[in-house]
Write a protein that holds these residues in place. Structure first.
Motif, mmCIF file in Angstrom:
data_model
loop_
_atom_site.group_PDB
_atom_site.id
_atom_site.type_symbol
_atom_site.label_atom_id
_atom_site.label_comp_id
_atom_site.label_asym_id
_atom_site.label_seq_id
_atom_site.Cartn_x
_atom_site.Cartn_y
_atom_site.Cartn_z
ATOM 1 N N VAL A 86 0.834 -1.207 0.000
ATOM 2 C CA VAL A 86 0.000 0.000 0.000
ATOM 3 C C VAL A 86 0.862 1.247 0.000
ATOM 4 C CG1 VAL A 86 -1.749 1.319 1.246
ATOM 5 C CG2 VAL A 86 -1.884 -1.181 1.196
ATOM 6 N N THR A 87 1.845 1.292 0.899
ATOM 7 C CA THR A 87 2.643 2.513 1.063
ATOM 8 C C THR A 87 3.525 2.800 -0.146
ATOM 9 O OG1 THR A 87 4.397 1.314 2.257
ATOM 10 C CG2 THR A 87 2.637 2.316 3.575
ATOM 11 N N GLN A 88 3.914 1.757 -0.874
ATOM 12 C CA GLN A 88 4.768 1.956 -2.043
ATOM 13 C C GLN A 88 3.968 2.160 -3.326
ATOM 14 O OE1 GLN A 88 8.110 2.413 -1.760
ATOM 15 N NE2 GLN A 88 7.694 2.223 0.430
ATOM 16 N N CYS A 89 2.652 2.067 -3.228
ATOM 17 C CA CYS A 89 1.790 2.292 -4.389
ATOM 18 C C CYS A 89 1.515 3.788 -4.515
ATOM 19 C CB CYS A 89 0.481 1.523 -4.222
ATOM 20 S SG CYS A 89 -0.623 1.656 -5.636
ATOM 21 N N GLU A 90 1.809 4.357 -5.676
ATOM 22 C CA GLU A 90 1.691 5.803 -5.839
ATOM 23 C C GLU A 90 0.263 6.287 -5.624
ATOM 24 O OE1 GLU A 90 2.844 9.262 -9.105
ATOM 25 O OE2 GLU A 90 3.773 7.280 -9.215
ATOM 26 N N GLN A 91 -0.702 5.576 -6.187
ATOM 27 C CA GLN A 91 -2.109 5.967 -6.027
ATOM 28 C C GLN A 91 -2.953 4.703 -5.815
ATOM 29 O OE1 GLN A 91 -2.685 8.274 -9.710
ATOM 30 N NE2 GLN A 91 -2.813 10.124 -8.451
ATOM 31 N N PRO A 92 -2.959 4.173 -4.589
ATOM 32 C CA PRO A 92 -3.727 2.951 -4.342
ATOM 33 C C PRO A 92 -5.222 3.165 -4.513
ATOM 34 C CG PRO A 92 -2.962 3.914 -2.283
ATOM 35 C CD PRO A 92 -2.307 4.687 -3.385
ATOM 36 N N TYR A 216 8.704 6.598 6.212
ATOM 37 C CA TYR A 216 7.240 6.535 6.310
ATOM 38 C C TYR A 216 6.594 7.861 6.691
ATOM 39 C CZ TYR A 216 7.371 1.466 5.793
ATOM 40 O OH TYR A 216 7.538 0.212 5.295
ATOM 41 N N ASN A 217 7.380 8.906 6.825
ATOM 42 C CA ASN A 217 6.853 10.197 7.242
ATOM 43 C C ASN A 217 5.716 10.684 6.334
ATOM 44 O OD1 ASN A 217 6.775 12.617 8.809
ATOM 45 N ND2 ASN A 217 7.936 13.649 7.207
ATOM 46 N N THR A 218 5.840 10.426 5.046
ATOM 47 C CA THR A 218 4.836 10.910 4.088
ATOM 48 C C THR A 218 4.081 9.789 3.380
ATOM 49 O OG1 THR A 218 6.529 11.063 2.359
ATOM 50 C CG2 THR A 218 6.094 13.057 3.657
ATOM 51 N N ILE A 219 4.430 8.525 3.666
ATOM 52 C CA ILE A 219 3.770 7.434 2.940
ATOM 53 C C ILE A 219 3.181 6.382 3.872
ATOM 54 C CG2 ILE A 219 5.200 7.730 0.867
ATOM 55 C CD1 ILE A 219 6.746 5.175 1.778
ATOM 56 N N ASN A 220 3.051 6.670 5.166
ATOM 57 C CA ASN A 220 2.442 5.682 6.062
ATOM 58 C C ASN A 220 0.972 5.476 5.678
ATOM 59 O OD1 ASN A 220 0.693 7.563 7.757
ATOM 60 N ND2 ASN A 220 2.718 8.470 8.120
ATOM 61 N N LEU A 221 0.332 4.501 6.278
ATOM 62 C CA LEU A 221 -1.052 4.168 5.909
ATOM 63 C C LEU A 221 -1.998 5.355 6.059
ATOM 64 C CD1 LEU A 221 -1.494 0.583 7.433
ATOM 65 C CD2 LEU A 221 -1.185 1.193 5.021
ATOM 66 N N TRP A 222 -1.810 6.155 7.105
ATOM 67 C CA TRP A 222 -2.689 7.309 7.284
ATOM 68 C C TRP A 222 -2.474 8.336 6.188
ATOM 69 C CZ3 TRP A 222 -7.067 8.721 8.945
ATOM 70 C CH2 TRP A 222 -7.391 10.057 9.118
ATOM 71 N N ARG A 223 -1.219 8.598 5.834
ATOM 72 C CA ARG A 223 -0.926 9.554 4.749
ATOM 73 C C ARG A 223 -1.513 9.062 3.430
ATOM 74 N NH1 ARG A 223 -0.681 14.325 6.072
ATOM 75 N NH2 ARG A 223 -0.939 13.823 8.266
ATOM 76 N N LYS A 224 -1.424 7.762 3.179
ATOM 77 C CA LYS A 224 -1.984 7.205 1.948
ATOM 78 C C LYS A 224 -3.502 7.356 1.932
ATOM 79 C CE LYS A 224 1.513 5.951 -0.495
ATOM 80 N NZ LYS A 224 1.716 6.490 -1.861
ATOM 81 N N PHE A 225 -4.107 7.163 3.086
ATOM 82 C CA PHE A 225 -5.555 7.342 3.203
ATOM 83 C C PHE A 225 -5.936 8.787 2.882
ATOM 84 C CE2 PHE A 225 -9.206 8.546 5.890
ATOM 85 C CZ PHE A 225 -10.172 7.652 5.425
ATOM 86 N N LYS A 226 -5.196 9.746 3.419
ATOM 87 C CA LYS A 226 -5.496 11.161 3.216
ATOM 88 C C LYS A 226 -5.212 11.619 1.786
ATOM 89 C CE LYS A 226 -6.803 13.639 5.894
ATOM 90 N NZ LYS A 226 -8.219 13.957 6.222
ATOM 91 N N GLN A 227 -4.434 10.836 1.037
ATOM 92 C CA GLN A 227 -4.163 11.184 -0.363
ATOM 93 C C GLN A 227 -5.290 10.733 -1.282
ATOM 94 O OE1 GLN A 227 -0.328 9.439 -1.274
ATOM 95 N NE2 GLN A 227 0.694 10.613 0.338
ATOM 96 N N LEU A 228 -6.189 9.912 -0.784
ATOM 97 C CA LEU A 228 -7.315 9.456 -1.594
ATOM 98 C C LEU A 228 -8.284 10.611 -1.830
ATOM 99 C CD1 LEU A 228 -8.130 6.089 0.218
ATOM 100 C CD2 LEU A 228 -7.035 6.327 -2.020
ATOM 101 N N PRO A 229 -9.061 10.548 -2.907
ATOM 102 C CA PRO A 229 -10.112 11.561 -3.108
ATOM 103 C C PRO A 229 -11.023 11.618 -1.884
ATOM 104 C CG PRO A 229 -9.874 10.192 -5.056
ATOM 105 C CD PRO A 229 -9.024 9.560 -4.002
ATOM 106 N N GLU A 230 -11.557 12.783 -1.599
ATOM 107 C CA GLU A 230 -12.373 12.967 -0.390
ATOM 108 C C GLU A 230 -13.543 11.997 -0.334
ATOM 109 O OE1 GLU A 230 -14.685 16.594 1.923
ATOM 110 O OE2 GLU A 230 -13.089 17.055 0.494
ATOM 111 N N SER A 231 -14.134 11.727 -1.490
ATOM 112 C CA SER A 231 -15.267 10.788 -1.512
ATOM 113 C C SER A 231 -14.824 9.387 -1.092
ATOM 114 C CB SER A 231 -15.883 10.749 -2.914
ATOM 115 O OG SER A 231 -14.906 10.356 -3.879
ATOM 116 N N ASP A 232 -13.604 9.009 -1.495
ATOM 117 C CA ASP A 232 -13.088 7.684 -1.130
ATOM 118 C C ASP A 232 -12.770 7.602 0.362
ATOM 119 O OD1 ASP A 232 -13.335 7.180 -3.774
ATOM 120 O OD2 ASP A 232 -11.231 6.714 -4.152
#
Length: 308
Positions: A86-92, A216-232
């Motif tokens: 998940v963390t290494q995926c640019e746009q999961p 992981y400062n910018t790619i942890n699971l929470w950061r990846k979650f926040k990078q998703l579109p707001e609807s997602d």
């Protein structure tokens, strides 16, 4: 041998594969002549795996203890394997993210229920004898578990509650490291000096931890979650998977560990201390740690009563 159409198709694809890496297909096909058929024991490395259990005492239940913790570490590796995807995926994608979290939670569900092996699977008298040969080693020193924490959430959520107001995203990692919640469990409360338990832990893994904290400062699971579109981010299945993971790791698994430890440590057959000498109740109990990976996904009341 007749070269059927399906066979020719496979040969063409093999040729394409090896040409792409500047290799001769004939050479690799000839190599198959001398290759041994794969067996289960070779593939799984069964003999090597079953020779990793070494007791330090003659007490039979120590073998249960050793193997149980080795199984834990294998499951931690499985968790990290899924997190990394998940963390290494640019746009999961949301479905991908959700499925990975469900897998991770299943591993921790398994870890949680497995504490029956520790709680009911060893004689108290045997454990209280062989545990003295383990001092000052402790499950506290699981590096993989610390990596799971770094990969799951923003670093601020792993900082000792008393120091969170003094640390932000611009704080040097080395300074933040000294104020991680688990540091308190390895320090003398009167002098502030670090115990041998934590000094050795840092000597072995300190550099790795600092690198992983930054990674992981910018790619942890929470950061990846926040990078998703707001609807997602409002997708009920994903939110539920995030909450389940958070609760499973930071309440259910921790309490399973705590209850198993409590049975032995408070059995009246020892000095009431953990093998590493940590303040194990304050280190383990969620209501003291207040470690929460995704605080924004919980209500005020849920946060207030965390671990109760």
């Amino acid at each position: 041998m007749e070269i059927t159409h399906p066979t020719q198709e496979i040969l063409d694809r093999l040729d394409e594969k090896f040409q792409a890496i500047n290799q001769k297909t004939d050479t690799h096909l000839e190599g198959l002549l001398w290759a041994k058929p794969i067996t289960y024991w070779d593939y799984i490395q069964t003999d090597a795996l079953l020779n990793l259990q070494t007791q330090r005492t003659t007490l039979p239940d120590e073998m249960v203890f050793v193997m149980y913790h080795q199984v834990n570490e294998l499951l931690f590796k499985m968790v990290l394997w899924e997190i990394e995807q998940v963390t290494q995926c640019e746009q999961p994608q949301t479905a991908f993210f959700t499925e990975k979290l469900r897998r991770i939670s299943r591993y921790f569900d398994m870890l949680t229920t497995s504490f029956d092996i520790m709680g009911d699977g060893m004689e108290v008298e045997q454990y209280m004898k062989f545990r003295n040969t383990l001092t000052p080693a402790s499950g506290f020193q699981s590096a993989q578990y610390r990596l799971i924490e770094f990969a799951s959430t923003d670093l601020i959520n792993l900082i000792d509650y008393r120091f969170r107001a003094t640390i932000d995203r611009n704080t040097p990692y080395s300074h933040a490291f000294e104020h991680l919640y688990w540091q308190a469990a390895g320090k003398d409360h009167q002098t502030g000096e670090k115990s041998y338990l934590i000094l050795e832990f840092e000597r072995k893994y300190g550099d790795l931890f600092l690198r992983e904290m930054e990674k992981y400062n910018t790619i942890n699971l929470w950061r990846k979650f926040k990078q998703l579109p707001e609807s997602d981010q409002k997708n009920p299945e994903l939110v539920q998977a995030m909450r389940h993971y958070d609760r499973t790791v930071n309440i259910n698994w921790v309490m399973g560990h705590f209850n198993a430890a409590k049975k032995y440590i408070e059995s009246g057959q020892g000095n009431g201390e953990a093998t590493g000498g940590s303040d194990w109740k304050k280190y383990m109990l969620p209501k003291y740690q207040r470690r929460i990976f995704f605080p924004e996904l919980w209500s005020e009341d849920e946060l207030k009563n965390w671990g109760e």
